[in-house]
Design a protein around this motif. Sequence first.
Motif, PDB file in Angstrom:
ATOM      1  N   GLY A 588      54.639  66.084 -82.535  1.00 52.18           N
ATOM      2  CA  GLY A 588      53.953  67.332 -82.798  1.00 52.18           C
ATOM      3  C   GLY A 588      52.922  67.302 -83.895  1.00 52.18           C
ATOM      4  O   GLY A 588      52.264  68.314 -84.154  1.00 52.18           O
ATOM      5  N   CYS A 589      52.725  66.149 -84.574  1.00 54.08           N
ATOM      6  CA  CYS A 589      51.762  66.045 -85.669  1.00 54.08           C
ATOM      7  C   CYS A 589      50.611  65.133 -85.251  1.00 54.08           C
ATOM      8  O   CYS A 589      50.853  64.007 -84.773  1.00 54.08           O
ATOM      9  N   ARG A 590      49.389  65.627 -85.413  1.00 52.65           N
ATOM     10  CA  ARG A 590      48.225  64.851 -84.977  1.00 52.65           C
ATOM     11  C   ARG A 590      48.103  63.538 -85.734  1.00 52.65           C
ATOM     12  O   ARG A 590      48.158  63.501 -86.969  1.00 52.65           O
ATOM     13  N   ASN A 591      47.959  62.447 -84.993  1.00 52.48           N
ATOM     14  CA  ASN A 591      47.776  61.130 -85.588  1.00 52.48           C
ATOM     15  C   ASN A 591      46.337  60.993 -86.088  1.00 52.48           C
ATOM     16  O   ASN A 591      45.386  61.319 -85.396  1.00 52.48           O
ATOM     17  N   VAL A 592      46.192  60.511 -87.312  1.00 48.29           N
ATOM     18  CA  VAL A 592      44.875  60.316 -87.918  1.00 48.29           C
ATOM     19  C   VAL A 592      44.685  58.835 -88.186  1.00 48.29           C
ATOM     20  O   VAL A 592      45.554  58.180 -88.756  1.00 48.29           O
ATOM     21  N   GLY A 593      43.539  58.298 -87.777  1.00 53.04           N
ATOM     22  CA  GLY A 593      43.280  56.886 -88.026  1.00 53.04           C
ATOM     23  C   GLY A 593      43.453  56.050 -86.770  1.00 53.04           C
ATOM     24  O   GLY A 593      43.192  56.512 -85.650  1.00 53.04           O
ATOM     25  N   ALA A 594      43.901  54.828 -86.961  1.00 53.28           N
ATOM     26  CA  ALA A 594      44.014  53.875 -85.852  1.00 53.28           C
ATOM     27  C   ALA A 594      45.012  54.369 -84.812  1.00 53.28           C
ATOM     28  O   ALA A 594      46.001  55.031 -85.138  1.00 53.28           O
ATOM     29  N   TYR A 595      44.735  54.052 -83.545  1.00 53.39           N
ATOM     30  CA  TYR A 595      45.636  54.474 -82.480  1.00 53.39           C
ATOM     31  C   TYR A 595      46.017  53.297 -81.573  1.00 53.39           C
ATOM     32  O   TYR A 595      46.390  53.503 -80.415  1.00 53.39           O
ATOM     33  N   ASP A 596      45.931  52.073 -82.098  1.00 51.31           N
ATOM     34  CA  ASP A 596      46.422  50.932 -81.341  1.00 51.31           C
ATOM     35  C   ASP A 596      47.950  51.002 -81.283  1.00 51.31           C
ATOM     36  O   ASP A 596      48.598  51.760 -82.015  1.00 51.31           O
ATOM     37  N   ALA A 597      48.536  50.172 -80.399  1.00 52.30           N
ATOM     38  CA  ALA A 597      49.980  50.233 -80.187  1.00 52.30           C
ATOM     39  C   ALA A 597      50.758  49.954 -81.465  1.00 52.30           C
ATOM     40  O   ALA A 597      51.788  50.585 -81.731  1.00 52.30           O
ATOM     41  N   ARG A 598      50.282  49.035 -82.291  1.00 50.93           N
ATOM     42  CA  ARG A 598      50.998  48.717 -83.526  1.00 50.93           C
ATOM     43  C   ARG A 598      50.982  49.906 -84.487  1.00 50.93           C
ATOM     44  O   ARG A 598      52.013  50.238 -85.086  1.00 50.93           O
ATOM     45  N   ALA A 599      49.819  50.565 -84.639  1.00 49.73           N
ATOM     46  CA  ALA A 599      49.737  51.722 -85.538  1.00 49.73           C
ATOM     47  C   ALA A 599      50.599  52.872 -85.030  1.00 49.73           C
ATOM     48  O   ALA A 599      51.307  53.529 -85.809  1.00 49.73           O
ATOM     49  N   LEU A 600      50.570  53.140 -83.720  1.00 49.93           N
ATOM     50  CA  LEU A 600      51.400  54.207 -83.163  1.00 49.93           C
ATOM     51  C   LEU A 600      52.875  53.869 -83.283  1.00 49.93           C
ATOM     52  O   LEU A 600      53.711  54.763 -83.534  1.00 49.93           O
ATOM     53  N   SER A 601      53.234  52.602 -83.096  1.00 50.10           N
ATOM     54  CA  SER A 601      54.635  52.189 -83.260  1.00 50.10           C
ATOM     55  C   SER A 601      55.113  52.459 -84.681  1.00 50.10           C
ATOM     56  O   SER A 601      56.233  52.954 -84.894  1.00 50.10           O
ATOM     57  N   ALA A 602      54.257  52.134 -85.663  1.00 46.04           N
ATOM     58  CA  ALA A 602      54.626  52.390 -87.059  1.00 46.04           C
ATOM     59  C   ALA A 602      54.811  53.885 -87.297  1.00 46.04           C
ATOM     60  O   ALA A 602      55.761  54.305 -87.970  1.00 46.04           O
ATOM     61  N   GLY A 603      53.924  54.713 -86.734  1.00 47.01           N
ATOM     62  CA  GLY A 603      54.055  56.160 -86.882  1.00 47.01           C
ATOM     63  C   GLY A 603      55.322  56.686 -86.241  1.00 47.01           C
ATOM     64  O   GLY A 603      56.006  57.554 -86.797  1.00 47.01           O
ATOM     65  N   LEU A 604      55.659  56.170 -85.069  1.00 48.36           N
ATOM     66  CA  LEU A 604      56.888  56.589 -84.396  1.00 48.36           C
ATOM     67  C   LEU A 604      58.127  56.176 -85.172  1.00 48.36           C
ATOM     68  O   LEU A 604      59.099  56.929 -85.279  1.00 48.36           O
TER      69      LEU A 604
END
Length: 617
Positions: A588-604
Amino acid sequence: MRQQVHEAHGMKDRVAFFLRRESGSAVVLAAATVVALVWANSPASADYFALWQREAGFYLGSVGMHMSLHHWINDGLMVVFFFLVGLEVRQEFAHGSLRDPARASIALVAGVAGVILPALIYLLVVGGDGVKGWGAVVGTDTAFMLGALAIVGPRLSGQLRVFLLTLTVVDDFLAVSIIGVVYSEDIRLVPLLVSLACLVALWLLGRSRQWRATPYLLIIVVLWFSTVESGIHASLAGMVAGLLVPAYPTQRHKVVEAKQLFRDFWQSPSAASGREVARGLAKGTAVNERLHEDLRLPTALLVVPLFALANAGVDLRGGLLSDAVGSSVTWGVVLGLVLGKFLGIGLATVAAVRFGVGRLPQGVGMGSVFGGAALSGMGFTVSLLIIGLAFGTTSELGRQATVGVLAAMVLAALLGWAIFRVAAARWGEDTADLPMVLSPPVDPEVDHIRGPEDAQLTLVEFVDFECAFCAHATGGWEDLHARFGDDLRYVVRHLPLTDEHPHALLAAKAAEAAARQQMFWPWLDLVFTRQTDLERADLIAYARELGLDVARFTKDLDSAEVEARVERDVLSAGSSGARATPTFFIDGCRNVGAYDARALSAGLEHSRRGTRTQDPV
């Protein structure tokens, strides 16, 4: 021991992250300013002033150059700073905020007013020999302004930051033009012609889409040398050179070629294949962007602080402060920067919005505009440079003007802080950014969900079927699913960018028509492999290929229900702060910055542990 090493690496990473932010670079710049002031007012002050007058130079055969260290910094290193400004301006025109006519118009009006009114106020206050220093109030120090915004501005100020950066593009262009035209003297024709030839060569390189950085840099070195010899201040040449280095959005086919080259290196590693990978990666991004990335941090942490160290040191002893208080030059600088920028930018923006000349970015109110206008009174870099050109930094007028610049910085920061507090308390402007929260939340009855509906983690992606970098096109979703499995549910919403992709809206409607036959995900997986063929006939052929009822598909494709379903997602994008594709929301929170799989994995992972934070800057 291992824990200590880990903590040391963590501290190093945090320090590096801080220094890369606007607040970090502003702190370094402020520290250099304080050191210069302390040094200039210490028992070693004579050494401070003598240091910058020392001569340095070189000879290459019969060609050479000798200047004081002060001139090497102001006429040499600072060219890198203005070159960086030129690169940023070119990026903004190529694929940034200046592509939007409404934003460009309001930035142009506010930027011009933010140069003219400060100069007029200065000229009204100052007379005599002090008049020639009017250029000291026209510029804004971007590093100090953005650093102050990060410290005293709203909690979230991403959109205000974009507005102020767009405005300073105009401000910097006008300021550097004034330096080059007004404060240059003794023009010599032959070096000037060489400089013009270098500019033509840079233009031809850009037209030829030369992707190597080296030819540009070699020509720029010659350009700098000839410009200094011509008598024109080199800052103008630096900025024009930056404007001539081509910028363009990343090209998908170049990225695919680089991926294939890396695959070759993976299968058969060698120096030759490694060199081809490096070439492929360089071709994938514009030379403008690569030079900007390479120069941004050294400029912020070395070039500009060194300039501050060499120029901000003014000896306040011997009655200078009392003289400055009674000096029209000091007050001209203070009023021009603090009052002129505040009123010029603020009132011009109000007028531009009211008369329909342009529009403010979403989420930015007038209170935030006036707060940012106040912070624009932090002139510093350009101000000190022009003071040196107009008066000389060690003359009485130069020292009084420098005191005015330093005082204006403090007053501008305090005024900005006060306005932001009032705007938050009285008008509710506690942010100046796009929304960060997904609206409406994920609804299993309406949204398209892949994975368990009750999964622990939720990833929402706004997609455009012609977007070359959406997750299904790049394989990002496959990597994330392999990592999280049934702990992750994936939701897709539509955001067809019709201004850029003429087939995107029709493709989104086709996906919803397929969804009415419970075939949304097979459709998505198929069509993201056919992004270049999205005409109506192509879409009907894909429906036939997937075994859909083609007659029903065609009827649904043109139905009001399908159109409303796509419009629901478009409205959701607007209320959630999604403006481009792909845009991701993690729980529910907008991701800011890189959106590659590694960055999204870290955010998750951070979201799963409850430690996820967003830095919108």
